[in-house]
Scaffold this active site. Sequence first.
Site, PDB file in Angstrom:
ATOM      1  N   HIS A 119       0.511  -1.129   0.017  1.00 53.04           N
ATOM      2  CA  HIS A 119      -0.272  -0.168   0.165  1.00 53.04           C
ATOM      3  C   HIS A 119       0.654   1.303   0.256  1.00 53.04           C
ATOM      4  CE1 HIS A 119      -3.208  -2.700   1.953  1.00 53.04           C
ATOM      5  NE2 HIS A 119      -3.299  -2.620   0.799  1.00 53.04           N
ATOM      6  N   TYR A 152       4.635  -1.525   4.447  1.00 54.62           N
ATOM      7  CA  TYR A 152       4.772  -2.123   5.464  1.00 54.62           C
ATOM      8  C   TYR A 152       3.928  -3.215   4.662  1.00 54.62           C
ATOM      9  CZ  TYR A 152       9.224   0.932   6.720  1.00 54.62           C
ATOM     10  OH  TYR A 152       9.312   1.916   7.038  1.00 54.62           O
ATOM     11  N   HIS A 153       3.119  -3.382   4.166  1.00 51.58           N
ATOM     12  CA  HIS A 153       1.917  -4.754   3.722  1.00 51.58           C
ATOM     13  C   HIS A 153       2.733  -5.582   2.478  1.00 51.58           C
ATOM     14  CE1 HIS A 153      -1.247  -1.920   6.233  1.00 51.58           C
ATOM     15  NE2 HIS A 153       0.044  -2.414   6.648  1.00 51.58           N
ATOM     16  N   HIS A 154       3.266  -6.414   2.950  1.00 50.09           N
ATOM     17  CA  HIS A 154       4.044  -7.689   1.454  1.00 50.09           C
ATOM     18  C   HIS A 154       2.091  -8.220   1.106  1.00 50.09           C
ATOM     19  CE1 HIS A 154       7.750  -7.774   4.264  1.00 50.09           C
ATOM     20  NE2 HIS A 154       7.483  -6.395   3.679  1.00 50.09           N
TER      21      HIS A 154
END
Length: 542
Positions: free
Chosen positions: A325, A478-480
């Site tokens: 994101h 920090y959303h893989h």
Amino acid sequence: MSGRPPAESASPADGAADRSPVEDADVCVIGAGPAGGIVAERLAQAGREVVVLEAGPRFDFDDRLARQERAIRPAYDRPDVWDGDPERDAHSASGEWFYPLNHARVKGVGGSTLHWQGMVMRLHEDDFRSGTARGVGVDWPLEYDDLRPYYAEAERELGVAGGEDNPFAPPREEPFPMEAFPPSYSDGLFAEACDELGIEMHSVPNARNSESYDDRSACVGYGTCQPVCPSGAKYDATVHVERAERKGATVIDRAPVQRLEHGPDAIEAAVYATPDGEYRQAADAFVIACGGVETPRLLLLSKSSHYPDGLANSSGLVGRYFMDHLFAGMGGVLEEPTRQNHVGFLTSESHQFYDEADAEFAPFKLEFFNYDGPSPVEMALSGDDWGDDLLERLRSEYGNHVGLGGLVEQLPREDSYVALDYDRTDDRGNPVPDVHWNVGDRALRTIERVNEIQRELLEELGAEITWQVDAENTGPAYHHMGTTRMGTEPTESVVGPDLRTHDLENCWIASSSVFPTGGAMNPTLTIAALALKAADHVLESV
């Protein structure tokens, strides 16, 4: 001795002394984050012999105050809080956009939920049919209704405090397990501005206890939720890992899997390293739950004569379509108190604009911060003044900040990917992951739109704007996501709707790596729901 333990006193727990393989294992789960923990607990509950292999260490809960000390002292960087190891966690970032991977993850029992913010929204219905509803991206092979019962179960498992005041949320079938947290003081200031501009605010579902739940206390207000919750009121995956152990599962920490041995149709064993040697864990079934970076890396490291381009990669898509994101933000100061840093998490958001998404603009949500500007502790630790001078600076500069954030969807792009960097190796001699992150124009246009709304809100408040994160300086949340996408066609995806790889009959993937698109909602609740679904499918086979 009493009082707060010093920051340097925290160290990984001894963990399992015996790291030898488990005989006659039914299922080997790789990764002890939320997906791995939930799958392991569910399978152990059903009587299966389960072994969990975790690359990082186990952490002692009693060290959390010392880790909080690290979090607030400027001498420590973010990866230091949870004992990041630059050699073990070495990585590359070759894309158009730099990706700070080691600020985005924690290796250890509990995984990245140890340092996450704890927001747990369901994806919206159109997120599952982006191609059809928005004209861009792809449709998931699942509808919202397919995942809906798993969402409800995931909310109970994680323990979610939420309200039913969000008119833009997808339909639900039962109340949240706990009441929502009340809006913060600064939420009230924003609410007046939102009323003037016709923007609707609502509560945020949080995986933290607003009351005692699941033998954990209610939130006591430490305010350092990200990167550490000393009370345990915020959910982290040690909850499910420890439940799994109580039901008979074996958890082996400090055991990074080096490769998966396999035949043409099935995995035979996971070869893992430990401080005292290398072992081979055989099992009837394998669940890979290593997140959006290490999952494709492990598959690519496991290439063979059967699969020269990497395991489960007959489509050539392992590692492809990496997403995160994008963040858009703005903040400033008011000539009145805003009481920032009293609450360490979000209590209000707005999803009002989310479902206006189309091919031109991405879905996004607005976030109202409770922690903008420095905290008194940060100011005291980072300045060079003392006594009355420090007190005067605190009085003049603390507590009148306001800030707004926004999460924006990034479309899946084949040129945004995770690959192996053969020019760099980790502490075991393996090629490191290379996050090649590229971002498209739709997301950048949407950031400009988010900034317009944020500016209108701050000007309505009468704030002096002092900072902005726009399309020029945006970064990841920090959303893989992506890298082993889910689909019905083996030529266009890595796993099917049952989360099993198309190529291997005994290999499932439980991770945000299977997301075909990312939406703009924090992903962990969807990860948990998919993990519950994966566990059901594994149980049908072993």
